[in-house]
Design a protein around this motif. Structure first.
Motif, PDB file in Angstrom:
ATOM      1  N   ILE A 135       1.042 -20.837 -23.754  1.00  0.00           N
ATOM      2  CA  ILE A 135       0.543 -19.692 -23.016  1.00  0.00           C
ATOM      3  C   ILE A 135       1.591 -18.588 -23.091  1.00  0.00           C
ATOM      4  O   ILE A 135       2.789 -18.906 -23.177  1.00  0.00           O
ATOM      5  N   SER A 136       1.195 -17.352 -23.059  1.00  0.00           N
ATOM      6  CA  SER A 136       2.142 -16.234 -23.071  1.00  0.00           C
ATOM      7  C   SER A 136       2.196 -15.588 -21.696  1.00  0.00           C
ATOM      8  O   SER A 136       1.162 -15.338 -21.079  1.00  0.00           O
ATOM      9  N   LEU A 137       3.413 -15.328 -21.244  1.00  0.00           N
ATOM     10  CA  LEU A 137       3.639 -14.627 -19.986  1.00  0.00           C
ATOM     11  C   LEU A 137       4.210 -13.257 -20.336  1.00  0.00           C
ATOM     12  O   LEU A 137       5.280 -13.169 -20.950  1.00  0.00           O
ATOM     13  N   GLY A 138       3.495 -12.204 -19.967  1.00  0.00           N
ATOM     14  CA  GLY A 138       3.968 -10.864 -20.251  1.00  0.00           C
ATOM     15  C   GLY A 138       5.325 -10.604 -19.596  1.00  0.00           C
ATOM     16  O   GLY A 138       5.601 -11.103 -18.498  1.00  0.00           O
ATOM     17  N   HIS A 139       6.164  -9.838 -20.272  1.00  0.00           N
ATOM     18  CA  HIS A 139       7.516  -9.603 -19.778  1.00  0.00           C
ATOM     19  C   HIS A 139       8.006  -8.225 -20.229  1.00  0.00           C
ATOM     20  O   HIS A 139       7.829  -7.840 -21.370  1.00  0.00           O
ATOM     21  N   THR A 140       8.637  -7.519 -19.286  1.00  0.00           N
ATOM     22  CA  THR A 140       9.311  -6.252 -19.575  1.00  0.00           C
ATOM     23  C   THR A 140      10.624  -6.231 -18.796  1.00  0.00           C
ATOM     24  O   THR A 140      10.666  -6.641 -17.637  1.00  0.00           O
ATOM     25  N   THR A 141      11.680  -5.754 -19.447  1.00  0.00           N
ATOM     26  CA  THR A 141      12.951  -5.543 -18.772  1.00  0.00           C
ATOM     27  C   THR A 141      13.317  -4.079 -18.924  1.00  0.00           C
ATOM     28  O   THR A 141      13.257  -3.523 -20.015  1.00  0.00           O
ATOM     29  N   ARG A 142      13.701  -3.466 -17.817  1.00  0.00           N
ATOM     30  CA  ARG A 142      14.147  -2.060 -17.858  1.00  0.00           C
ATOM     31  C   ARG A 142      15.543  -1.947 -17.275  1.00  0.00           C
ATOM     32  O   ARG A 142      16.038  -2.816 -16.627  1.00  0.00           O
TER      33      ARG A 142
END
Length: 142
Positions: A135-142
């Motif tokens: 499964i893919s878990l969306g991820h963003t780092t800022r």
């Protein structure tokens, strides 16, 4: 199999607090597993112009040990290729019709990269050297 977190994705800030999520494994009635391993991988993030990334991978993944209530390090593979299932070892049993929920948390280090890349959560039967699902878990780092 499912992965759940607040907002449906990981939204991390460099040097900020960890974000928790759960991984749920639901086995059917066809087979019991002796060793099912939950494995995590994401692709490399480049960062932004002027960033001076630290020497580490830029992320820390931890799993809550239900017996002690203590957060312990968990493996997070950061690479742009796939690790063959035959190279994974370990795992825990998952009986027929059983449900197991595991708690994790992830944070971005202060000097790590920024950007977006999904965290791929794979469920590996290490006895059969095969991926049972992912499964893919969306991820963003800022």
């Amino acid at each position: 199999m499912s992965v759940d977190t607040r907002g449906g994705r990981l939204a991390l800030v460099r040097g900020g607090a960890a974000q928790e999520f759960t991984v749920t494994l639901r086995n059917g009635n066809s087979a019991a597993y002796r060793h099912v391993l939950v494995a995590f991988q994401m692709e490399l993030l480049v960062g932004e112009p002027g960033d001076q990334p630290g020497s580490g991978p830029g992320f820390v993944l931890e799993r809550l040990d239900p017996a002690s209530g203590v957060w312990r390090p968990a493996d997070l593979r950061i690479a742009n290729d796939v690790k063959p299932p035959s190279l994974f070892t370990g795992g825990t049993p998952l009986a027929r019709e059983a449900v197991r929920v595991e708690r994790y948390r992830m944070r971005a280090t202060a000097g790590g990269p920024t950007g977006s890349s999904p965290v791929v959560v794979s469920f590996i039967d290490t006895d059969a050297d095969q991926v049972v699902g992912h499964i893919s878990l969306g991820h963003t780092t800022r």
